[in-house]
Enzyme design. Structure first.
Site, PDB file in Angstrom:
ATOM      1  N   ARG A  65      44.067  28.332  39.046  1.00 59.78           N
ATOM      2  CA  ARG A  65      44.627  29.657  39.277  1.00 59.78           C
ATOM      3  C   ARG A  65      43.836  30.339  40.384  1.00 59.78           C
ATOM      4  O   ARG A  65      42.827  29.823  40.835  1.00 59.78           O
ATOM      5  CB  ARG A  65      44.636  30.483  37.980  1.00 59.78           C
ATOM      6  CG  ARG A  65      43.371  30.265  37.205  1.00 59.78           C
ATOM      7  CD  ARG A  65      42.579  31.418  36.752  1.00 59.78           C
ATOM      8  NE  ARG A  65      42.518  32.541  37.617  1.00 59.78           N
ATOM      9  CZ  ARG A  65      41.553  32.758  38.511  1.00 59.78           C
ATOM     10  NH1 ARG A  65      40.571  31.882  38.710  1.00 59.78           N
ATOM     11  NH2 ARG A  65      41.550  33.844  39.245  1.00 59.78           N
ATOM     12  N   GLY A  66      44.372  31.544  40.777  1.00 58.17           N
ATOM     13  CA  GLY A  66      43.813  32.209  41.933  1.00 58.17           C
ATOM     14  C   GLY A  66      44.613  31.749  43.140  1.00 58.17           C
ATOM     15  O   GLY A  66      44.854  30.538  43.304  1.00 58.17           O
ATOM     16  N   ALA A  67      45.030  32.708  43.972  1.00 58.68           N
ATOM     17  CA  ALA A  67      46.013  32.410  45.012  1.00 58.68           C
ATOM     18  C   ALA A  67      45.658  31.203  45.899  1.00 58.68           C
ATOM     19  O   ALA A  67      46.471  30.270  46.032  1.00 58.68           O
ATOM     20  CB  ALA A  67      46.264  33.669  45.839  1.00 58.68           C
TER      21      ALA A  67
ATOM     22  N   ARG B 219      54.903  29.489  39.797  1.00 55.81           N
ATOM     23  CA  ARG B 219      54.502  30.899  39.639  1.00 55.81           C
ATOM     24  C   ARG B 219      55.073  31.680  40.829  1.00 55.81           C
ATOM     25  O   ARG B 219      55.077  31.172  41.948  1.00 55.81           O
ATOM     26  CB  ARG B 219      52.972  31.053  39.598  1.00 55.81           C
ATOM     27  CG  ARG B 219      52.343  30.484  38.328  1.00 55.81           C
ATOM     28  CD  ARG B 219      50.872  30.847  38.237  1.00 55.81           C
ATOM     29  NE  ARG B 219      50.661  32.222  37.794  1.00 55.81           N
ATOM     30  CZ  ARG B 219      49.473  32.817  37.754  1.00 55.81           C
ATOM     31  NH1 ARG B 219      48.391  32.176  38.175  1.00 55.81           N
ATOM     32  NH2 ARG B 219      49.335  34.055  37.321  1.00 55.81           N
TER      33      ARG B 219
ATOM     34  N   GLN C 131      40.193  36.787  32.791  1.00 51.16           N
ATOM     35  CA  GLN C 131      39.600  36.038  33.907  1.00 51.16           C
ATOM     36  C   GLN C 131      38.239  36.625  34.298  1.00 51.16           C
ATOM     37  O   GLN C 131      37.367  35.905  34.778  1.00 51.16           O
ATOM     38  CB  GLN C 131      40.534  36.065  35.129  1.00 51.16           C
ATOM     39  CG  GLN C 131      41.768  35.203  35.004  1.00 51.16           C
ATOM     40  CD  GLN C 131      42.950  35.964  34.440  1.00 51.16           C
ATOM     41  OE1 GLN C 131      42.792  36.922  33.688  1.00 51.16           O
ATOM     42  NE2 GLN C 131      44.150  35.543  34.784  1.00 51.16           N
TER      43      GLN C 131
ATOM     44  N   ASP D 168      46.872  38.533  45.738  1.00 54.21           N
ATOM     45  CA  ASP D 168      47.840  37.434  45.570  1.00 54.21           C
ATOM     46  C   ASP D 168      48.921  37.458  46.633  1.00 54.21           C
ATOM     47  O   ASP D 168      49.505  36.416  46.964  1.00 54.21           O
ATOM     48  CB  ASP D 168      48.466  37.487  44.180  1.00 54.21           C
ATOM     49  CG  ASP D 168      47.470  36.964  43.162  1.00 54.21           C
ATOM     50  OD1 ASP D 168      46.625  37.757  42.708  1.00 54.21           O
ATOM     51  OD2 ASP D 168      47.505  35.750  42.866  1.00 54.21           O
TER      52      ASP D 168
ATOM     53  N   ASN E 220      47.773  42.214  43.211  1.00 53.11           N
ATOM     54  CA  ASN E 220      46.651  41.474  42.623  1.00 53.11           C
ATOM     55  C   ASN E 220      46.775  41.604  41.111  1.00 53.11           C
ATOM     56  O   ASN E 220      47.694  42.266  40.603  1.00 53.11           O
ATOM     57  CB  ASN E 220      45.310  42.020  43.137  1.00 53.11           C
ATOM     58  CG  ASN E 220      44.132  41.118  42.772  1.00 53.11           C
ATOM     59  OD1 ASN E 220      44.187  39.907  43.010  1.00 53.11           O
ATOM     60  ND2 ASN E 220      43.095  41.662  42.182  1.00 53.11           N
ATOM     61  N   LYS E 221      45.872  40.980  40.398  1.00 54.90           N
ATOM     62  CA  LYS E 221      45.907  40.946  38.933  1.00 54.90           C
ATOM     63  C   LYS E 221      46.170  42.312  38.321  1.00 54.90           C
ATOM     64  O   LYS E 221      45.612  43.316  38.776  1.00 54.90           O
ATOM     65  CB  LYS E 221      44.571  40.391  38.432  1.00 54.90           C
ATOM     66  CG  LYS E 221      44.399  40.279  36.948  1.00 54.90           C
ATOM     67  CD  LYS E 221      45.522  39.539  36.252  1.00 54.90           C
ATOM     68  CE  LYS E 221      45.759  38.171  36.800  1.00 54.90           C
ATOM     69  NZ  LYS E 221      47.068  37.596  36.365  1.00 54.90           N
TER      70      LYS E 221
HETATM   71  O1  MRU Z   1      46.750  35.049  37.274  1.00 55.78           O
HETATM   72  P1  MRU Z   1      45.628  34.614  38.159  1.00 55.78           P
HETATM   73  O2  MRU Z   1      44.368  34.340  37.396  1.00 55.78           O
HETATM   74  O3  MRU Z   1      46.030  33.468  39.062  1.00 55.78           O
HETATM   75  O4  MRU Z   1      45.350  35.866  39.088  1.00 55.78           O
HETATM   76  C1  MRU Z   1      44.385  35.743  40.100  1.00 55.78           C
HETATM   77  C2  MRU Z   1      44.126  36.987  40.859  1.00 55.78           C
HETATM   78  O5  MRU Z   1      44.754  37.999  40.660  1.00 55.78           O
HETATM   79  C3  MRU Z   1      43.101  36.893  41.961  1.00 55.78           C
HETATM   80  O6  MRU Z   1      42.461  38.115  42.144  1.00 55.78           O
HETATM   81  C4  MRU Z   1      43.785  36.495  43.278  1.00 55.78           C
HETATM   82  O7  MRU Z   1      44.595  35.369  43.101  1.00 55.78           O
HETATM   83  C5  MRU Z   1      42.821  36.243  44.359  1.00 55.78           C
HETATM   84  S1  MRU Z   1      41.915  34.750  44.168  1.00 55.78           S
HETATM   85  C6  MRU Z   1      40.911  34.563  45.528  1.00 55.78           C
END
Ligand code: MRU
Length: 349
Positions: free
Chosen positions: A51-53, A92, A200, A241, A251-252
């Site tokens: 996970r994470g963009a 996703r 997270q 994201d 973002n999250k």
């Molecule tokens: O749902 P997730 O855990 O994939 O969400 C991740 C985030 O919101 C991060 O802040 C974002 O992807 C940046 S990662 C460098």
């Protein structure tokens, strides 16, 4: 500074497989999971094992190679590639790095699809996936270098969710800023929001910063205002994201609230993200698709039922912070500040 385990790795040649750190098990279990099919990569992305963009983009690119390994005799490579990329697109919806990486893989393959034998095509696609991974590594270092000066000696930094090594090929975006400041010898304190519902911040960011010897304090999401009011936070940095052309940033979930709190306390709020996270085709954040996730993440999120049976639940995984609340966006090409469309285009294009 201790080195964190590798988030994602391709093992072997073009007939190899993907090994990823299963992030759903952290911080109590450090276990790797081998993905040998495109379906397994899809599942790993959907379930947030990876996970994470940026990491999602890398996983998807490698997933394309896995998908092309099962090119049945007589099937056209053009068709199979389309099938594989279309399928991965459904894993996703919010992080644009997923679509960016799939488009890049498809573009790279396009001129060769009809000409190259399957094994050479796979090798070529693997090379491109590994280039995406390598560029991501360099991107993290460049973001760290551009952003490090934002953190002063003895200051407090707050972050939300996880934008660290676990979310990228190297040491992150928002956390890269912190790691780079630490490498320059500065001491500072980080507050990590736990980040409900999937935690997270608690499970990943707190773990990652602790592993690398950074002073980190875990707080519940609803404590950020109090910590700011106590004067302990001088800077907020989060990841992203998807960033629209005007700078609105998805973002999250909870990031928007943190940005509002930062504004109320006169604290600069920065976003750290690579150019692959920008979606200049969207004029504003209103058009960013927001992932809706399983209600059970909220009702059963902490390993046991914590809400009544049959309760109505709303579970958006992301929110959008308006550009007006963002002091700057730290990219691998420099800091975009103030956050306006013309400045974004000038730095990126
Ligand atoms: O749902 P997730 O855990 O994939 O969400 C991740 C985030 O919101 C991060 O802040 C974002 O992807 C940046 S990662 C460098």
């Amino acid at each position: 500074m201790n080195q964190a385990p590798r988030t994602i790795e391709w093992i072997g040649d073009a007939d190899g497989f993907v090994r990823l750190l299963d992030q759903t098990l952290l911080p109590t279990r450090v276990e790797y999971r081998d993905c040998r099919t495109v379906e397994e990569i899809w599942e790993a992305i959907r379930m947030l094992r990876v996970r994470g963009a940026p990491a999602i983009g890398i996983a998807a690119a490698m997933g394309v190679v896995l998908g092309m390994q099962s090119l049945a005799k007589g099937t056209s490579a053009v068709e199979r590639l389309r099938e594989v990329t279309d399928y991965l697109r459904t894993s996703r919806p919010t992080a644009v790095n997923l679509f960016w990486a799939l488009d890049r893989m498809a573009r790279h393959a396009a001129p060769h699809l009809e000409k190259l034998p399957p094994d050479q095509l796979r090798t070529m696609l693997l090379e491109e996936a590994l280039r995406i991974e390598d560029e991501d590594r360099q991107m993290c270092r460049a973001i760290g270098a551009h952003g490090a000066a934002l953190i002063g000696e003895g200051q407090g930094v707050l972050t939300h969710c996880n934008a660290g090594g676990l979310a990228t090929a190297d040491y992150g975006t928002a956390l890269a800023v912190m790691f780079a400041a630490a490498e320059q010898g500065r001491k500072f304190a980080v507050f990590a929001d736990e980040t409900r519902p999937l935690l997270q911040g608690a499970r990943l960011t707190a773990w990652e910063l602790q592993q690398r010897g950074i002073d980190v304090t875990l707080i519940c999401d609803n404590m950020a205002a109090q910590v700011m009011r106590e004067g302990r936070v001088h800077l907020v940095v989060t990841g992203a994201d998807r960033i629209a052309a005007n700078g609105d940033t998805a973002n999250k979930i909870g990031t928007y609230g943190v940005a509002l709190l930062a504004q109320a306390h006169g604290i600069p709020f920065y976003v750290a993200a690579p150019s692959s996270t920008f979606d200049l085709s969207l004029s504003s954040g209103d058009a960013i698709p927001i992932e809706q996730r399983d209600p059970r993440e909220i009702t059963h999120g902490l390993g046991k039922q914590i809400a009544p049976d049959g309760i109505k639940v709303y579970n958006p995984a992301f929110d959008v912070t308006p550009a007006a609340l963002i002091a700057g966006i730290i990219t691998e090409k420099g800091i975009i500040r103030p956050v306006r469309e013309e400045n974004i285009r000038e730095v990126l294009v």
